[in-house]
Design a protein around this motif. Structure first.
Motif, PDB file in Angstrom:
ATOM      1  N   LYS A   1       0.820  -1.213   0.000  1.00 29.25           N
ATOM      2  CA  LYS A   1       0.000   0.000   0.000  1.00 29.25           C
ATOM      3  C   LYS A   1       0.853   1.263   0.000  1.00 29.25           C
ATOM      4  O   LYS A   1       0.543   2.234  -0.677  1.00 29.25           O
TER       5      LYS A   1
ATOM      6  N   ALA B   1      -2.145  -0.019  -6.758  1.00 28.35           N
ATOM      7  CA  ALA B   1      -3.326   0.844  -6.673  1.00 28.35           C
ATOM      8  C   ALA B   1      -3.381   1.818  -7.855  1.00 28.35           C
ATOM      9  O   ALA B   1      -4.454   2.062  -8.411  1.00 28.35           O
TER      10      ALA B   1
ATOM     11  N   MET C   1      -4.396  -0.164 -10.935  1.00 26.89           N
ATOM     12  CA  MET C   1      -5.815  -0.528 -10.875  1.00 26.89           C
ATOM     13  C   MET C   1      -6.702   0.692 -11.123  1.00 26.89           C
ATOM     14  O   MET C   1      -7.704   0.600 -11.849  1.00 26.89           O
ATOM     15  N   ARG C   2      -6.356   1.823 -10.540  1.00 27.21           N
ATOM     16  CA  ARG C   2      -7.132   3.052 -10.746  1.00 27.21           C
ATOM     17  C   ARG C   2      -7.150   3.415 -12.238  1.00 27.21           C
ATOM     18  O   ARG C   2      -8.183   3.787 -12.796  1.00 27.21           O
TER      19      ARG C   2
ATOM     20  N   LEU D   1      -9.509   0.883 -14.009  1.00 30.51           N
ATOM     21  CA  LEU D   1     -10.926   1.118 -13.709  1.00 30.51           C
ATOM     22  C   LEU D   1     -11.423   2.405 -14.360  1.00 30.51           C
ATOM     23  O   LEU D   1     -12.551   2.457 -14.857  1.00 30.51           O
TER      24      LEU D   1
ATOM     25  N   PHE E   1      -6.142  -7.822  -2.632  1.00 28.43           N
ATOM     26  CA  PHE E   1      -6.126  -6.562  -3.372  1.00 28.43           C
ATOM     27  C   PHE E   1      -7.319  -6.475  -4.324  1.00 28.43           C
ATOM     28  O   PHE E   1      -7.987  -5.449  -4.398  1.00 28.43           O
ATOM     29  N   TYR E   2      -7.598  -7.551  -5.047  1.00 27.76           N
ATOM     30  CA  TYR E   2      -8.746  -7.551  -5.965  1.00 27.76           C
ATOM     31  C   TYR E   2     -10.038  -7.314  -5.188  1.00 27.76           C
ATOM     32  O   TYR E   2     -10.899  -6.542  -5.609  1.00 27.76           O
ATOM     33  N   GLU E   3     -10.175  -7.988  -4.056  1.00 25.64           N
ATOM     34  CA  GLU E   3     -11.393  -7.840  -3.251  1.00 25.64           C
ATOM     35  C   GLU E   3     -11.543  -6.409  -2.738  1.00 25.64           C
ATOM     36  O   GLU E   3     -12.634  -5.840  -2.771  1.00 25.64           O
ATOM     37  N   LYS E   4     -10.450  -5.798  -2.303  1.00 23.17           N
ATOM     38  CA  LYS E   4     -10.496  -4.399  -1.845  1.00 23.17           C
ATOM     39  C   LYS E   4     -10.799  -3.450  -2.997  1.00 23.17           C
ATOM     40  O   LYS E   4     -11.259  -2.336  -2.783  1.00 23.17           O
ATOM     41  N   SER E   5     -10.533  -3.905  -4.222  1.00 24.05           N
ATOM     42  CA  SER E   5     -10.779  -3.087  -5.412  1.00 24.05           C
ATOM     43  C   SER E   5     -12.175  -3.313  -5.993  1.00 24.05           C
ATOM     44  O   SER E   5     -12.469  -2.851  -7.090  1.00 24.05           O
ATOM     45  N   GLY E   6     -13.016  -4.049  -5.271  1.00 22.63           N
ATOM     46  CA  GLY E   6     -14.401  -4.221  -5.696  1.00 22.63           C
ATOM     47  C   GLY E   6     -14.696  -5.484  -6.473  1.00 22.63           C
ATOM     48  O   GLY E   6     -15.807  -5.664  -6.968  1.00 22.63           O
TER      49      GLY E   6
ATOM     50  N   ARG F   1     -15.860  -7.827 -11.368  1.00 28.78           N
ATOM     51  CA  ARG F   1     -16.223  -6.502 -10.849  1.00 28.78           C
ATOM     52  C   ARG F   1     -17.223  -5.923 -11.832  1.00 28.78           C
ATOM     53  O   ARG F   1     -16.958  -5.821 -13.025  1.00 28.78           O
TER      54      ARG F   1
END
Length: 159
Positions: free
Chosen positions: A89, A95, A98-99, A102, A127-132, A157
């Motif tokens: 993190k 992150a 991923m941002r 998305l 990480f995937y789960e925290k990313s939705g 997602r």
């Protein structure tokens, strides 16, 4: 750290980063030959909502992430890899990648992104789960989504 779209970058460096993480670090039974898409990035990824991103620290390639458009508002997340020294993190590399993915998906009206992964990527699963992303059964993954023969966990997602 900066993130750029693939544009004729050194493919050998991309293959080296990904296969070293897969085979050396995690012992995944794969090879560069089983991933011909890495040598055909523009043709395989860079159309429709798809793209392929690279994360750099200076001139050093430290991460990759791809979005493959499989049609009908559906995409596949692929090739998410970050060098070990750049994970976590505090570093923000994953992150940031991923941002970027998305944001691209939303801008192109993507309805769902699927991915397949191997069981040893525990931190990636979190990480995937925290990313939705939500874990789904393989039977829920559309046939149009490319999977690797080593994949055993599947995520989706929705937007």
């Amino acid at each position: 750290m900066h993130i750029v779209e693939y544009a004729g970058h050194d493919v050998d460096a991309i293959v080296e980063l990904i296969t070293t993480i897969q085979m050396v670090e995690f012992g995944v039974a794969t090879s560069a030959e089983k991933q011909p898409d890495l040598r055909e990035i523009p043709e395989y990824y860079q159309y429709g909502a798809g793209n392929f991103w690279l994360a750099f620290e200076g001139d050093e390639l430290i991460g990759t992430l791809a979005l493959k458009d499989v049609g009908g508002g559906v995409c596949s997340l692929r090739k998410m890899f970050v060098k070990k020294a750049w994970r976590g993190k505090a570093r923000g590399v994953a992150a940031g990648l991923m941002r970027t993915l998305l944001d691209q998906a939303k801008a192109h009206g993507v309805r769902a992104i699927y991915l397949g992964t191997v069981d040893v990527y525990k931190a990636a699963h979190r990480f995937y789960e925290k990313s939705g992303f939500v874990e789904v059964a393989k039977s829920e993954v559309p046939d149009s989504v490319p999977l690797m023969d080593v994949d055993v966990k599947y995520y989706c997602r929705r937007f």
